[in-house]
Design a protein around this motif. Structure first.
Motif, PDB file in Angstrom:
ATOM      1  N   MET A   1     -12.172  31.398 -35.878  1.00  0.00           N
ATOM      2  CA  MET A   1     -11.074  31.020 -35.004  1.00  0.00           C
ATOM      3  C   MET A   1     -10.948  29.504 -35.006  1.00  0.00           C
ATOM      4  O   MET A   1     -11.926  28.782 -35.030  1.00  0.00           O
ATOM      5  N   ASN A   2      -9.728  29.056 -34.959  1.00  0.00           N
ATOM      6  CA  ASN A   2      -9.430  27.631 -34.956  1.00  0.00           C
ATOM      7  C   ASN A   2     -10.019  26.965 -33.706  1.00  0.00           C
ATOM      8  O   ASN A   2      -9.888  27.497 -32.607  1.00  0.00           O
ATOM      9  N   PRO A   3     -10.636  25.783 -33.841  1.00  0.00           N
ATOM     10  CA  PRO A   3     -11.219  25.097 -32.679  1.00  0.00           C
ATOM     11  C   PRO A   3     -10.202  24.789 -31.571  1.00  0.00           C
ATOM     12  O   PRO A   3     -10.538  24.843 -30.394  1.00  0.00           O
ATOM     13  N   ALA A   4      -8.971  24.470 -31.946  1.00  0.00           N
ATOM     14  CA  ALA A   4      -7.951  24.161 -30.939  1.00  0.00           C
ATOM     15  C   ALA A   4      -7.637  25.400 -30.105  1.00  0.00           C
ATOM     16  O   ALA A   4      -7.514  25.323 -28.873  1.00  0.00           O
ATOM     17  N   ILE A   5      -7.527  26.548 -30.759  1.00  0.00           N
ATOM     18  CA  ILE A   5      -7.238  27.788 -30.039  1.00  0.00           C
ATOM     19  C   ILE A   5      -8.441  28.174 -29.169  1.00  0.00           C
ATOM     20  O   ILE A   5      -8.271  28.617 -28.029  1.00  0.00           O
ATOM     21  N   SER A   6      -9.641  27.976 -29.673  1.00  0.00           N
ATOM     22  CA  SER A   6     -10.841  28.242 -28.874  1.00  0.00           C
ATOM     23  C   SER A   6     -10.836  27.411 -27.604  1.00  0.00           C
ATOM     24  O   SER A   6     -11.192  27.893 -26.529  1.00  0.00           O
ATOM     25  N   LYS A   7     -10.420  26.154 -27.730  1.00  0.00           N
ATOM     26  CA  LYS A   7     -10.376  25.272 -26.563  1.00  0.00           C
ATOM     27  C   LYS A   7      -9.345  25.775 -25.548  1.00  0.00           C
ATOM     28  O   LYS A   7      -9.603  25.775 -24.344  1.00  0.00           O
ATOM     29  N   GLU A  16      -9.704  20.876 -19.213  1.00  0.00           N
ATOM     30  CA  GLU A  16      -8.468  20.140 -19.450  1.00  0.00           C
ATOM     31  C   GLU A  16      -8.198  20.052 -20.946  1.00  0.00           C
ATOM     32  O   GLU A  16      -9.107  20.139 -21.764  1.00  0.00           O
ATOM     33  N   LEU A  17      -6.924  19.864 -21.251  1.00  0.00           N
ATOM     34  CA  LEU A  17      -6.494  19.660 -22.639  1.00  0.00           C
ATOM     35  C   LEU A  17      -5.858  18.288 -22.757  1.00  0.00           C
ATOM     36  O   LEU A  17      -5.040  17.920 -21.921  1.00  0.00           O
ATOM     37  N   SER A  18      -6.226  17.561 -23.782  1.00  0.00           N
ATOM     38  CA  SER A  18      -5.610  16.258 -24.029  1.00  0.00           C
ATOM     39  C   SER A  18      -4.270  16.473 -24.745  1.00  0.00           C
ATOM     40  O   SER A  18      -4.027  17.552 -25.295  1.00  0.00           O
ATOM     41  N   LYS A  24      -2.329  20.113 -31.490  1.00  0.00           N
ATOM     42  CA  LYS A  24      -3.025  21.006 -32.418  1.00  0.00           C
ATOM     43  C   LYS A  24      -2.832  22.469 -32.020  1.00  0.00           C
ATOM     44  O   LYS A  24      -2.607  23.333 -32.870  1.00  0.00           O
ATOM     45  N   ILE A  25      -2.926  22.734 -30.723  1.00  0.00           N
ATOM     46  CA  ILE A  25      -2.743  24.097 -30.222  1.00  0.00           C
ATOM     47  C   ILE A  25      -1.331  24.583 -30.539  1.00  0.00           C
ATOM     48  O   ILE A  25      -1.143  25.706 -31.020  1.00  0.00           O
ATOM     49  N   ILE A  31       2.173  29.556 -35.712  1.00  0.00           N
ATOM     50  CA  ILE A  31       2.021  30.465 -36.863  1.00  0.00           C
ATOM     51  C   ILE A  31       1.337  31.773 -36.466  1.00  0.00           C
ATOM     52  O   ILE A  31       1.025  32.597 -37.322  1.00  0.00           O
ATOM     53  N   MET A  32       1.109  31.957 -35.170  1.00  0.00           N
ATOM     54  CA  MET A  32       0.462  33.177 -34.691  1.00  0.00           C
ATOM     55  C   MET A  32       1.488  34.166 -34.174  1.00  0.00           C
ATOM     56  O   MET A  32       2.593  33.790 -33.784  1.00  0.00           O
ATOM     57  N   LYS A  33       1.093  35.416 -34.148  1.00  0.00           N
ATOM     58  CA  LYS A  33       1.882  36.489 -33.553  1.00  0.00           C
ATOM     59  C   LYS A  33       1.159  36.950 -32.289  1.00  0.00           C
ATOM     60  O   LYS A  33      -0.040  36.719 -32.130  1.00  0.00           O
TER      61      LYS A  33
END
Length: 77
Positions: A1-7, A16-18, A24-25, A31-33
């Motif tokens: 899994m992509n690190p951004a999606i994991s975050k 929090e998200l920067s 990145k998210i 590109i996700m469904k």
């Protein structure tokens, strides 16, 4: 899994998200469904997308894909 999606998934439990994380998210989500997102994360992702789209913090070239993903998540909630 992509690190951004994991975050993003971890934010459900607090955090929090920067702005860089969000970029990145957004790119990954574009590109996700809906079926790619675990059931227990769908509300979290839908809330994130609604906020990002309403605040106009999404890169214009990603807006359409993220809007479609949000609609799919809301229809299958």
């Amino acid at each position: 899994m992509n690190p951004a999606i994991s975050k993003l998934y971890q934010v459900k439990n607090g955090g929090e998200l920067s702005p860089q994380d969000c970029q990145k998210i957004n790119t990954e989500l574009s590109i996700m469904k809906a079926d790619d997102i675990p059931n227990e994360q769908r509300e979290n992702v839908a809330d994130y997308l609604a906020s990002a789209l309403n605040c106009h913090s999404v890169q214009p070239q990603l807006t359409r894909q993220l809007d479609v993903l949000l609609q799919d998540l809301q229809e299958n909630a």
